[in-house]
Design a protein around this motif. Structure first.
Motif, PDB file in Angstrom:
ATOM      1  N   PHE A 171       0.793  -1.227   0.000  1.00  0.00           N
ATOM      2  CA  PHE A 171       0.000   0.000   0.000  1.00  0.00           C
ATOM      3  C   PHE A 171       0.828   1.280   0.000  1.00  0.00           C
ATOM      4  O   PHE A 171       0.313   2.344  -0.340  1.00  0.00           O
ATOM      5  N   VAL A 172       2.104   1.209   0.357  1.00  0.00           N
ATOM      6  CA  VAL A 172       2.888   2.433   0.527  1.00  0.00           C
ATOM      7  C   VAL A 172       3.950   2.620  -0.546  1.00  0.00           C
ATOM      8  O   VAL A 172       4.191   3.747  -0.993  1.00  0.00           O
ATOM      9  N   PHE A 173       4.598   1.552  -0.993  1.00  0.00           N
ATOM     10  CA  PHE A 173       5.774   1.690  -1.852  1.00  0.00           C
ATOM     11  C   PHE A 173       5.390   2.002  -3.295  1.00  0.00           C
ATOM     12  O   PHE A 173       4.545   1.317  -3.881  1.00  0.00           O
ATOM     13  N   PRO A 174       6.004   3.021  -3.908  1.00  0.00           N
ATOM     14  CA  PRO A 174       5.779   3.302  -5.330  1.00  0.00           C
ATOM     15  C   PRO A 174       6.713   2.457  -6.195  1.00  0.00           C
ATOM     16  O   PRO A 174       7.722   1.937  -5.709  1.00  0.00           O
ATOM     17  N   GLU A 175       6.390   2.333  -7.463  1.00  0.00           N
ATOM     18  CA  GLU A 175       7.272   1.660  -8.414  1.00  0.00           C
ATOM     19  C   GLU A 175       8.126   2.712  -9.108  1.00  0.00           C
ATOM     20  O   GLU A 175       7.620   3.748  -9.552  1.00  0.00           O
ATOM     21  N   THR A 176       9.434   2.463  -9.191  1.00  0.00           N
ATOM     22  CA  THR A 176      10.355   3.427  -9.800  1.00  0.00           C
ATOM     23  C   THR A 176      11.049   2.871 -11.036  1.00  0.00           C
ATOM     24  O   THR A 176      11.970   3.491 -11.554  1.00  0.00           O
ATOM     25  N   LYS A 177      10.615   1.729 -11.492  1.00  0.00           N
ATOM     26  CA  LYS A 177      11.244   1.099 -12.658  1.00  0.00           C
ATOM     27  C   LYS A 177      11.182   2.017 -13.878  1.00  0.00           C
ATOM     28  O   LYS A 177      10.147   2.591 -14.201  1.00  0.00           O
ATOM     29  N   GLY A 178      12.319   2.159 -14.588  1.00  0.00           N
ATOM     30  CA  GLY A 178      12.359   2.886 -15.843  1.00  0.00           C
ATOM     31  C   GLY A 178      12.477   4.388 -15.719  1.00  0.00           C
ATOM     32  O   GLY A 178      12.429   5.085 -16.724  1.00  0.00           O
ATOM     33  N   LEU A 179      12.642   4.905 -14.483  1.00  0.00           N
ATOM     34  CA  LEU A 179      12.734   6.347 -14.285  1.00  0.00           C
ATOM     35  C   LEU A 179      14.154   6.733 -13.900  1.00  0.00           C
ATOM     36  O   LEU A 179      14.848   5.992 -13.207  1.00  0.00           O
ATOM     37  N   SER A 180      14.581   7.913 -14.327  1.00  0.00           N
ATOM     38  CA  SER A 180      15.875   8.426 -13.886  1.00  0.00           C
ATOM     39  C   SER A 180      15.743   8.921 -12.454  1.00  0.00           C
ATOM     40  O   SER A 180      14.643   9.066 -11.912  1.00  0.00           O
ATOM     41  N   LEU A 181      16.878   9.229 -11.832  1.00  0.00           N
ATOM     42  CA  LEU A 181      16.853   9.721 -10.451  1.00  0.00           C
ATOM     43  C   LEU A 181      16.069  11.019 -10.339  1.00  0.00           C
ATOM     44  O   LEU A 181      15.350  11.244  -9.360  1.00  0.00           O
TER      45      LEU A 181
END
Length: 466
Positions: A421-431
């Motif tokens: 419920f809390v963690f976002p997905e960051t796959k494929g994004l730059s910093l």
């Protein structure tokens, strides 16, 4: 300052990153990363596996008068206590002097601590050496699953080989070998290039651009190299007006939703990484095996050595998955497996989503000026939880035996729900783009451009370490 428009998707790379070995710059960069920051992870894996394996050695047990309970827990927790002492200095050294000086000084302490540990005359001297090792590891602050597992394998098989020696060399030799990776790190620390973000942050703009061109584009000043430089410049220029130091960013975090969420994720990962049933396998495998009737030192060391191979194979198999299936997906799958397997294979399944995911995720969700603070807080949280479980596991195994493992089942279920419920997905994004996931239009990059909702034409290579 940026010299081109960075709106929209990044340009296509001129290099084929899927066949990086064909490009000299990428080969050199990967070799230097292996010889410097990644060897820290090797040392960490070596330490945990060696300490657990040496408990099966009759000579180690006799020399240190069969430590048990709180005494054994204190020897095991000595690196953690050393990390606590290092905590006030880690941020300043890393942020002010750069990662290379931090790695060099940390590696020097590890080498000295290993020497003291190998030459220990009593429990106190042995604990002091282990404490210095932990002090040094705190400054290096790099974690990568495959190298951790590889260090564990080497330590386990070294102990299995030396346990046949009929003298105290059976435990002194593995203890001394722990210094070797640290000596290699000290030798190559200043050959490894500085991060382009650190260089730009310190005002060395030309050097930052040159680093990107040399190592990311194989010496070609192409559109992608310019785009990477401009993206870094926009974000860091905007961050210059934000609070600096250790406490100012933390106070700022309490005022903004994006920072509060980051801090919660950091501390939750610190808890999950140490409180999911994996600690007793790393440091207390020998007592666990004795509780099941396996008492021979050869039997115990061969079981540990073969289990470390399983962990390494798991780590290698899943090293590429964070970039392919996503960070959040791996965290969830790992916790789901841990729910099913709270036994001797726990450590191997934990490798799946956590050890290969932790530092990458924590580094990338923090903006540059807050990154050292975030990593330091994560390390501190890990050390606190690990210290608690060092002692709790020793007492729990003594009083509850195998039933102690069952305590983790409901707790892992709680971890799984929170991650979902809390963690976002960051796959494929730059910093820089990840900052907009947490902060929206308040992100530094948003002042220079709006990140498009559509997926880029190609996925950014993970750049948390550089």
């Amino acid at each position: 300052m940026p010299s081109s428009d960075i709106a929209g998707c990044p340009p296509q790379p001129n290099l084929d990153h899927s066949r990086w070995w064909r490009h000299r710059s990428l080969v050199v960069l990967n070799v230097l990363l292996y010889l410097c920051p990644l060897l820290t992870t090797f040392t960490m894996g070596f330490d945990g596996s060696m300490f657990g394996s040496l408990q099966a050695s009759d000579y180690w047990q006799d020399y240190f008068h069969h430590p048990a309970g709180t005494i054994l827990a204190t020897l095991g927790a000595a690196p953690i206590l050393g990390g606590f002492i290092a905590f006030p200095f880690v941020y300043t050294l890393s942020d002010k002097m750069g990662r290379r000086w931090s790695m060099f000084i940390g590696s020097a302490f590890i080498a000295v601590g290993s020497g003291i540990q190998a030459g220990a005359l009593n429990r106190a001297m042995y604990g002091l050496g282990r404490g210095l090792i932990g002090f040094g590891q705190a400054f290096c602050a790099v974690f990568e699953a495959a190298h951790y597992a590889l260090g564990s394998i080497v330590a386990a098989w070294v102990v299995f080989g030396t346990i046949h020696i009929n003298s105290n060399s059976a435990w002194r030799i593995p203890s001394a070998l722990q210094a070797l990776p640290a000596i290699i790190q000290c030798s190559f620390a200043f050959v490894c290039p500085d991060s382009p973000r650190h260089l730009y942050y310190k005002g060395h703009h030309a050097e930052a651009k040159a680093m990107i061109i040399k190592y990311h584009s194989d010496g070609q000043d192409d559109d992608l190299a310019q785009w990477e430089y401009d993206e870094i410049a926009v974000a860091l220029d905007a961050e210059q007006a934000l609070p600096k130091g250790i406490f100012a960013p933390l106070f700022n975090a309490l005022k903004k939703t994006g920072y509060r969420k980051r801090l919660f994720i950091i501390m939750w990962l610190a808890i999950c990484s140490q409180a999911s049933g994996n600690s007793f396998i790393s440091y207390y495998l020998s007592p666990v095996l004795r509780s099941t009737g396996i008492t021979g030192q050869l039997q115990q060391t061969i079981i540990n050595a073969t289990s470390q191979i399983l962990s390494w194979l798991s780590a290698m198999a899943f090293t590429v998955l964070p970039a392919r299936v996503g960070r959040r997906t791996l965290f969830l799958s790992s916790l789901a497996l841990l729910l099913l397997v709270v036994s001797g294979i726990t450590a191997a399944s934990a490798v799946l989503g956590f050890t290969g995911n932790l530092n990458v995720f924590i580094s990338e969700i923090n903006e540059f000026y807050l990154r050292a603070v975030g990593i330091t807080l994560f390390g501190l949280g890990q050390q606190i939880i690990s210290l608690i479980f060092q002692y709790a596991t020793s007492v729990g195994l003594e009083r509850l035996g195998w039933k102690y493992f069952c305590i983790f089942i409901p707790w892992i279920a709680v971890e799984l729900v929170v991650v979902y419920f809390v963690f976002p997905e960051t796959k494929g994004l730059s910093l820089e783009e990840i900052a907009t996931v947490f902060d929206g239009e308040a992100a530094p990059l948003a002042h220079g451009r709006m990140v498009e909702d559509k997926k880029p034409e190609f996925e950014h290579k993970d750049t948390a370490m550089v």
